[in-house]
Structure formats: C-alpha cells, structure tokens
Design a protein around this motif. Structure first.
Motif, mmCIF file in Angstrom:
data_model
loop_
_atom_site.group_PDB
_atom_site.id
_atom_site.type_symbol
_atom_site.label_atom_id
_atom_site.label_comp_id
_atom_site.label_asym_id
_atom_site.label_seq_id
_atom_site.Cartn_x
_atom_site.Cartn_y
_atom_site.Cartn_z
ATOM 1 N N GLY A 657 62.673 106.185 28.352
ATOM 2 C CA GLY A 657 62.236 104.920 27.754
ATOM 3 C C GLY A 657 61.637 103.961 28.753
ATOM 4 N N ALA A 658 61.273 104.453 29.941
ATOM 5 C CA ALA A 658 60.704 103.607 31.000
ATOM 6 C C ALA A 658 59.190 103.537 30.838
ATOM 7 C CB ALA A 658 61.071 104.160 32.367
ATOM 8 N N GLU A 659 58.645 102.318 30.987
ATOM 9 C CA GLU A 659 57.213 102.116 30.797
ATOM 10 C C GLU A 659 56.530 101.820 32.123
ATOM 11 O OE1 GLU A 659 54.947 99.944 27.267
ATOM 12 O OE2 GLU A 659 55.570 98.498 28.789
ATOM 13 N N GLY A 660 55.375 102.435 32.343
ATOM 14 C CA GLY A 660 54.600 102.206 33.554
ATOM 15 C C GLY A 660 53.124 102.111 33.236
ATOM 16 N N LEU A 661 52.334 101.805 34.272
ATOM 17 C CA LEU A 661 50.906 101.532 34.094
ATOM 18 C C LEU A 661 50.049 102.575 34.812
ATOM 19 C CD1 LEU A 661 48.602 99.533 33.223
ATOM 20 C CD2 LEU A 661 48.937 98.421 35.455
ATOM 21 N N ILE A 662 49.021 103.042 34.120
ATOM 22 C CA ILE A 662 47.946 103.825 34.737
ATOM 23 C C ILE A 662 46.712 102.933 34.738
ATOM 24 C CG2 ILE A 662 46.491 105.881 34.635
ATOM 25 C CD1 ILE A 662 48.681 107.238 32.981
ATOM 26 N N ARG A 663 46.249 102.557 35.911
ATOM 27 C CA ARG A 663 45.043 101.718 35.987
ATOM 28 C C ARG A 663 43.809 102.560 35.705
ATOM 29 N NH1 ARG A 663 48.780 99.910 39.325
ATOM 30 N NH2 ARG A 663 49.214 97.673 39.416
ATOM 31 N N GLY A 693 49.590 105.762 21.240
ATOM 32 C CA GLY A 693 50.369 106.775 20.531
ATOM 33 C C GLY A 693 50.125 108.193 20.992
ATOM 34 N N ASP A 694 49.094 108.421 21.832
ATOM 35 C CA ASP A 694 48.807 109.771 22.321
ATOM 36 C C ASP A 694 49.910 110.250 23.265
ATOM 37 O OD1 ASP A 694 46.466 109.973 20.937
ATOM 38 O OD2 ASP A 694 45.141 109.740 22.667
ATOM 39 N N ASN A 695 50.182 111.549 23.211
ATOM 40 C CA ASN A 695 51.121 112.172 24.137
ATOM 41 C C ASN A 695 50.359 112.653 25.368
ATOM 42 O OD1 ASN A 695 53.492 112.004 22.443
ATOM 43 N ND2 ASN A 695 52.552 113.573 21.163
ATOM 44 N N ILE A 696 50.816 112.255 26.560
ATOM 45 C CA ILE A 696 50.167 112.668 27.801
ATOM 46 C C ILE A 696 51.230 112.982 28.843
ATOM 47 C CG2 ILE A 696 48.057 111.318 27.386
ATOM 48 C CD1 ILE A 696 49.118 109.211 29.298
ATOM 49 N N ASN A 697 50.808 113.614 29.946
ATOM 50 C CA ASN A 697 51.693 113.893 31.068
ATOM 51 C C ASN A 697 51.369 112.934 32.207
ATOM 52 O OD1 ASN A 697 53.004 116.091 29.839
ATOM 53 N ND2 ASN A 697 51.326 117.466 30.425
ATOM 54 N N VAL A 698 52.409 112.406 32.848
ATOM 55 C CA VAL A 698 52.202 111.447 33.937
ATOM 56 C C VAL A 698 53.090 111.790 35.122
ATOM 57 C CG1 VAL A 698 51.558 109.566 32.375
ATOM 58 C CG2 VAL A 698 53.958 109.829 33.053
ATOM 59 N N LYS A 699 52.622 111.381 36.289
ATOM 60 C CA LYS A 699 53.437 111.469 37.507
ATOM 61 C C LYS A 699 53.818 110.056 37.920
ATOM 62 C CE LYS A 699 52.340 114.119 41.106
ATOM 63 N NZ LYS A 699 51.630 114.557 42.350
ATOM 64 N N VAL A 700 55.081 109.857 38.305
ATOM 65 C CA VAL A 700 55.539 108.559 38.800
ATOM 66 C C VAL A 700 55.106 108.444 40.258
ATOM 67 C CG1 VAL A 700 57.507 107.040 39.160
ATOM 68 C CG2 VAL A 700 57.531 108.653 37.259
ATOM 69 N N THR A 701 54.234 107.471 40.558
ATOM 70 C CA THR A 701 53.709 107.334 41.921
ATOM 71 C C THR A 701 54.355 106.200 42.700
ATOM 72 O OG1 THR A 701 51.887 105.945 41.135
ATOM 73 C CG2 THR A 701 51.481 108.327 41.298
ATOM 74 N N LYS A 702 54.870 105.177 41.988
ATOM 75 C CA LYS A 702 55.447 104.034 42.693
ATOM 76 C C LYS A 702 56.438 103.315 41.794
ATOM 77 C CE LYS A 702 54.080 100.022 45.494
ATOM 78 N NZ LYS A 702 52.934 99.168 45.921
ATOM 79 N N ALA A 703 57.546 102.846 42.394
ATOM 80 C CA ALA A 703 58.537 102.027 41.679
ATOM 81 C C ALA A 703 58.703 100.735 42.476
ATOM 82 C CB ALA A 703 59.864 102.763 41.557
ATOM 83 N N LEU A 710 56.364 99.978 37.290
ATOM 84 C CA LEU A 710 56.177 101.383 37.616
ATOM 85 C C LEU A 710 54.699 101.713 37.572
ATOM 86 C CD1 LEU A 710 59.019 102.962 35.432
ATOM 87 C CD2 LEU A 710 59.020 102.767 37.921
ATOM 88 N N ASP A 711 54.236 102.486 38.549
ATOM 89 C CA ASP A 711 52.854 102.967 38.545
ATOM 90 C C ASP A 711 52.856 104.460 38.268
ATOM 91 O OD1 ASP A 711 51.934 100.459 39.111
ATOM 92 O OD2 ASP A 711 51.665 100.801 41.254
ATOM 93 N N PHE A 712 51.981 104.874 37.344
ATOM 94 C CA PHE A 712 51.868 106.279 36.967
ATOM 95 C C PHE A 712 50.474 106.803 37.309
ATOM 96 C CE2 PHE A 712 54.986 105.594 33.154
ATOM 97 C CZ PHE A 712 56.052 105.554 34.038
#
Length: 716
Positions: A657-663, A693-703, A710-712
């Motif tokens: 349930g953690a939310e992060g940003l992809i610039r 609403g789209d399902n995607i895959n992300v990598k956690v790059t920074k906390a 969070l940066d993804f």
C-alpha cells in the motif's frame, strides 16, 4: 508544545475581518452596482440590530481602507480606480501563485516575483493590473493575516556559527528562515526544529525567526512524529493546568445522580472495539420484549457530564476538536484520566451514558424511540475479531445477542444501500511495529460483519438524534439550532466527466437526478468489482464526492442518503459530539434554542481541525511507509497507477500500500505528455499510454525520509 488556546466564542462575537471579506466579495462580484447597508445585510442574512450594526462597522472600515467608495450618502461601490482585492493566496511549485476570492469564479494570477512577503494560504491585499490582450495579473501589496507563523524544518548554521537558517521542506514557505545566534535555543546543526517567523523587513530576502523548540535528530520516530504534529500546529501534550483540572473531577458514581437517570444496569450490555482500543465510547444493550420486538440501546459515554462549558478542560477539548490517530500513538482530545478511564465504557463498571433506545421489530423497523441520560454496566468487552468469530459460528458469551444484533444490522445496511447510500469499501493500511516503534510489517484492515454491526447502530443513533431535535411529531421543522454532519451533492461537472470516462470503458451512470445518480454509482462499483479497472473507477468515483463537514445548516448527507444526520456517538474523540449531547439535553429539558452563530462558529472550527488531524494522520502513514520501504530499495514490485500529473505518475505497490513517484523525465523510451481527459500520460512517438488504474512493475530507487517520499523506476 504550548499551544495558543482557541476560546469558545461568546454568543455575539462575529469576526469583523471575515465579515469585511464577505462584504467585499459581494462588491467584487458586482463591480458596477452600488449597495446600502440594508441591502448588504439582507444578502448576508444579517437580520437583527446587532448584526446590522456590525455590517455598518465593516463597511466603514472598508471605506477607510479605500476598498469601497461612498458614491452617495449611505450608498457604496467598489473602488475600481484602485482595484484593491483581498483574498487567500495559493502558491504552485514554480513560485507563481493565484488569489482565491469569495464570489469570484476564477482565481487571479500572481506571477513569481510579485508575491511580496506572502506565504501559502495567507490573506493578502493585492492590486489588480488590467491588460488589453491578456488576462489580468495581481501584485501583493500587503499581508493582512498570516495563515501560520510556526514552521518545522532542518536547522543549519554557518561555519562561524554566528547565524543559521531553518530550511523548510514545504510549499508553504518558498524561502529559508534566518536565525541569529542568540535565537538558536541550543539547536545543533542538522536537527529538526520548530521555528517562529518574527518579522520580514521589506528589503530582506528571507524572514527573521527564532527557534522555539528543538524536536530532535532527523530519522528518529519521536522527532518525526512530533515534527508532523508541530507542522500542523497540533499539540503533543496537555498543559499542566488542564491535566490538574481533570484530576480534580469527582468521578464517583453517586446514587443521587443515578436517580436522575434511566437505570439500565440490569440489561445485557457489551462493547465491540478494535483490539488495541482503550477509549470505549459506545456500548450496545439488547433485550427481547414481550411483544416479540427487540429493545436495542445505543449507549454513549456521557462526556458532557464531566466536561462543563467554560472550564479549562472544555476550552482545551474545543481547541483540539478531535483526537489524532497516528501510526504509533494517539493524541487524545481529552486527558487520559477521562478518555481511557472515567468516560471509557469498560466492562464490569457502572458508567454514566447518554443513550438512544429503540424498539425494533424483526424487520429492523423502528417502532419506538427514547433519548436521554442513563447509567449502564457493561458485561463484556469484545474485540471485533472475537465478535466476528461468534457471527461465523463459534460458541461464546452472549452469542445469541451478538447474532441477533448482526441480523438486524444486516437488514438495516441492505435498506440503506437500496435507498441510495454509496458503499466504498474502506481498506486501511496498518503497520506491525517493534518495541522501538519501527515498522516490521504491513497488513490491511478490511471491514467485516462485526464492523458493519457497530457501524449500522451508530448510524441509526446519529440519524435519529438529528431528526428528533430537528422535527416534531408531524415532521415539521422545530427551528432548533443543532450541529449537523452534512455531505453535499457531487459537483455536476465532475459527475459528467466521470460518466463520459466510464462510457469509454463500456460502463454508464445515470446522472439525471439525485437518486438515480447514487443508485447507478453503487451499481458501477459492484460491476467493476474484481476487474482490472476497479481501482481506477473507484478512485475517480471518490474524487467526484464532496467533503463532509459540520454545519448548523442542514442539507442532508448525500453519501449516506440521510435527510438528517449528526455526530453523536463518539464524544471522547470528537468535540461536535459533545455539542450534540448538550443541544439534545437542552431540547429534552425544553430550554431555549442555542445561538446559531455561536454553534456555526464551533462547527466551522471543528471541520478545520478535523482536516488538520486527517492530514497529520496521512503524513504519519507516509512516514512509516517510507521507513518500511527503506529495506526494499532496489527491489521490484507489482503496482497500480494511483495518480497522474503533468510531471509524473504515482504508483501504489499492491503488497504494502506504499505510494511512490515515477517522474516523466525518467521514463526513457519516449517523451510522455499528460492527457487530463483520459487521466493518462501518452508517449508522443510510440503512442504508449500509462493510465490511472493500470497495472505496472516498478523498482524502488529511493526512500527519502525527510520528504516522506518514495521514488520508483518503471520496469518493462
């Protein structure tokens, strides 16, 4: 932290400053018209002589300030030569701002460099410059009222240590605060502090401030939680004098007081609450009547018996207006001796309560009702989990009573949804904490039948109390002042946008009238359940809804489909419930109706404090999510796009349930542009679309703990 008290307003106080703003907004909306004080009083519904006198005073002050012109004796018009306007300033990320003015449909643009010494949400006086070929622009002339003067930030001092700066990581302050050496208050380099803005001289780039409290080192739990509270101006502890007054209360159960109340100690009664709860402010009683019906008592802690108007305790409760539920602690509205002890409906103890007692038949129809003060004795304290096990068939104490209450609650819930109540499934993110309050796990709390059982009976009491005070036996208005929990209809523009968007996905909603709208939204939410677009559509449906608030003007509660609704059932943690108890008792005793303006002022304050508490609670969750995700930097997760902006996309990791940003600038395969209509970003070369609403895959790059961010990185 010492907090300035918000005294409960006396019956005839009206904020002159706010009245001036309301008057000015009338003239701004109709710049060619002129009005006398009687016309303004009529528009603002100020009818009695005292109110009209205040209107005259406000108009005269606006004339002195040259915002209004007296064009004839007793007739006034806005000063178009000066075009001074007062409103609230709202900054964006690039330093430009907009002025929000009551009565104006469009905000006025204020370019960067013309904002003066104003800060986010300040009330400012501007001059508006008109141009022939472009929209008008404003320039800030004066800060009329600071929204806040205390800020949380990181303290950094120079090599000489003769002065330092507090760096505030908020849009509300687009400059650092200069602090001279004598105002350091022992703060060390890099520590998180609470700083107060002292002054900001005309020719200085930065305001001057003084450190009023050192919160601690960044990254430590207590530091970060206290920083969240301080940033919103919320207290972390009670003043000594308030604690002392609470300790001096007579908390004994007395025979003479019992004789004034309905004695329900012999009726089967129990509480159902979360496992970690300590403030039990509601209990249910149940007994079968000879006619086959059921007498259900909804018993609420009688806080108003102990918390009397005008006391330090009451002033502090009003100032706070609500308890604040952070991830690792509760900041209560009332001192612990009351919230967890005297008022809490603990098992095997006699307690004073304020009750709503109903006779229900087996169809959950209300045949009789009674409201008044009682004394009860709770026989058992259930957790939600224990009550749920009994509902699902496990043997235990009071199993017949629990099952009957659940049966009636399910009938009431079904009726409510058929009548148009909107059902959003609330899933709460919860954290498992170690002994040092560090997050070691995440889980999701989902409402089950035991939660719905309590919810339905609380809704019944809140609805019926409100209607009881507001209408007589014939259904006509009583004219009594009461505090309502209101929820306005959705914005028609947002509803139309939702309709147009879901049409593109093969769904529809009927927005021709109020009832069809909420029935079709419920059907839509049911139809998308379990499908890929569920998250997106539910998110958009929530965004069409108005925000609930407190008011003396009853417009009903759209989301619950109730014509009358108030908050009555949680006085330990909400001040509006204490107000409702007092007003109900005055009605029962046939006392004169309370002053409407006084209660409205209290309702408005309660709504404002509720929002601050909710924002603080949200920040504490963000902090814990980022702290938890620190151990997962570099890992890849499944996510769902939860927000789309012109600078990036927000993604929620399903597992935590953690939310992060992809610039957008970090997505390398194309140049992506924001499309507001489709809630998506679209690649200009490939046409690839990333949509809410789209399902995607992300990598956690920074906390980033400091920014709670969070940066993804987009994978694939």
């Amino acid at each position: 932290m010492t907090k300035k008290k918000n005294k409960i307003p006396s019956k005839h106080i009206i904020k002159l400053r706010e009245l001036k703003r309301n008057i000015l907004s009338i003239f701004i909306k109709h710049p060619s018209k002129h009005y006398n004080y009687k016309q303004i009083s009529s528009i603002l519904d100020k009818k009695n002589p005292r109110q009209r006198e205040l209107v005259i005073q406000a108009i005269q002050k606006l004339v002195v300030e040259k915002q209004l012109l007296e064009i004839k004796q007793g007739k006034y018009q806005i000063n178009l030569q000066k075009e001074y306007v007062i409103g609230k300033i709202d900054f964006n990320q690039n330093g430009n701002a907009y002025l929000m003015v009551d009565g104006l449909e469009k905000d006025i643009f204020i370019p960067k460099g013309k904002t003066g010494h104003s800060l986010q949400n300040d009330i400012v006086k501007v001059i508006v410059h008109q141009f022939k070929n472009r929209k008008p622009e404003a320039e800030v002339l004066e800060v009329i009222e600071r929204f806040k003067t205390q800020f949380v930030g990181k303290f950094e001092y120079t090599n000489t240590k003769n002065f330092g700066f507090v760096i505030v990581n908020k849009n509300s302050l687009h400059t650092d605060i200069f602090v001279p050496k004598e105002k350091f208050k022992g703060a060390k380099n890099g520590q998180i502090v609470l700083v107060e803005l002292v002054n900001w001289h005309d020719k200085e780039d930065s305001p001057n401030g003084k450190i009023i409290k050192v919160l601690g080192d960044p990254g430590e739990n207590d530091t970060e939680i206290h920083a969240i509270l301080a940033d919103y101006g919320l207290p972390s502890e009670f003043p000594n004098e308030v604690e002392y007054e609470a300790e001096q209360l007579d908390t004994s159960i007395k025979l003479e007081e019992i004789l004034k109340r309905r004695d329900m100690r012999g009726v089967t009664t129990f509480t159902i609450d979360p496992a970690d709860a300590k403030d039990f402010d509601d209990a249910l009683s149940i007994q079968k009547l000879q006619n086959g019906n059921w007498e259900i008592g909804i018993h609420i802690a009688d806080v108003s018996h102990y918390v009397k108007p005008g006391t330090l305790l009451d002033n502090e409760a009003y100032s706070r207006a609500t308890s604040i539920y952070l991830v690792d602690r509760v900041v209560p509205m009332l001192p612990e001796i009351l919230s967890n002890n005297v008022c809490s409906l603990r098992p095997n103890e006699d307690k004073y309560t304020f009750s709503a007692v109903f006779e229900l038949n087996n169809k959950a129809e209300v045949k009789k009702q009674w409201f008044g003060r009682t004394v009860i004795h709770s026989d058992k304290r259930f957790t939600y989990e224990e009550a749920q096990e009994i509902i699902e068939g496990k043997k235990g104490d009071f199993e017949e009573e629990v099952k009957k209450l659940n049966e009636l609650a399910q009938i009431m819930r079904e009726k409510r949804l058929k009548n148009g109540a909107i059902s959003f499934d609330k899933i709460e993110v919860k954290f498992k904490l170690d002994k040092h309050k560090n997050p070691i796990g995440v889980y999701f709390k989902i409402g089950k039948d035991s939660n719905h059982l309590i919810e339905e009976f609380m809704l019944l009491a809140n609805q019926k109390v409100s209607k009881y005070v507001s209408t007589n036996k014939k259904g006509n208005p009583t004219g009594r002042t009461f505090i309502y929990r209101i929820h306005d209809d959705p914005d028609p523009t947002k509803l139309l946008s939702l309709k147009q968007f879901v049409n593109t996905l093969g769904y529809d909603i009927n927005i021709t009238n109020k009832k069809d709208t909420y029935l079709s939204i419920n059907k839509l939410l049911k139809d998308v359940k379990g499908k890929g677009e569920e998250n997106m559509i539910e998110t958009l449906a929530v965004r069409t809804m108005s925000k609930a608030k407190y008011s003396t003007e009853n417009i009903g509660h759209y989301g619950l489909a109730f014509d009358y609704y108030s908050h009555f059932t949680s006085p330990i943690r909400r001040y509006p419930d204490i107000i409702a108890h007092r007003l109900l008792q005055e009605f029962i005793e046939n006392k004169p109706s309370a002053n409407k303006e006084t209660i409205e002022e209290m309702a408005k304050h309660s709504s404002e404090m509720e929002k601050l508490a909710a924002d603080a609670e949200r920040d504490s969750i963000k902090y814990m999510q980022v702290k938890f995700m620190e151990q997962h930097v570099g890992e890849t997760f499944d996510g769902v796009i939860s927000g789309v902006t012109d600078f990036g996309i927000y993604v929620e990791i399903r597992e935590f349930g953690a939310e992060g940003l992809i610039r957008l600038r970090d997505i390398r395969d194309d140049d992506y542009r924001y499309d507001e209509k489709t809630y998506s970003v679209i690649g200009q070369r490939t046409g690839n679309q990333l949509q809410l609403g789209d399902n995607i895959n992300v990598k956690v790059t920074k906390a980033n703990l400091e920014k709670k961010q969070l940066d993804f990185e987009l994978i694939g």
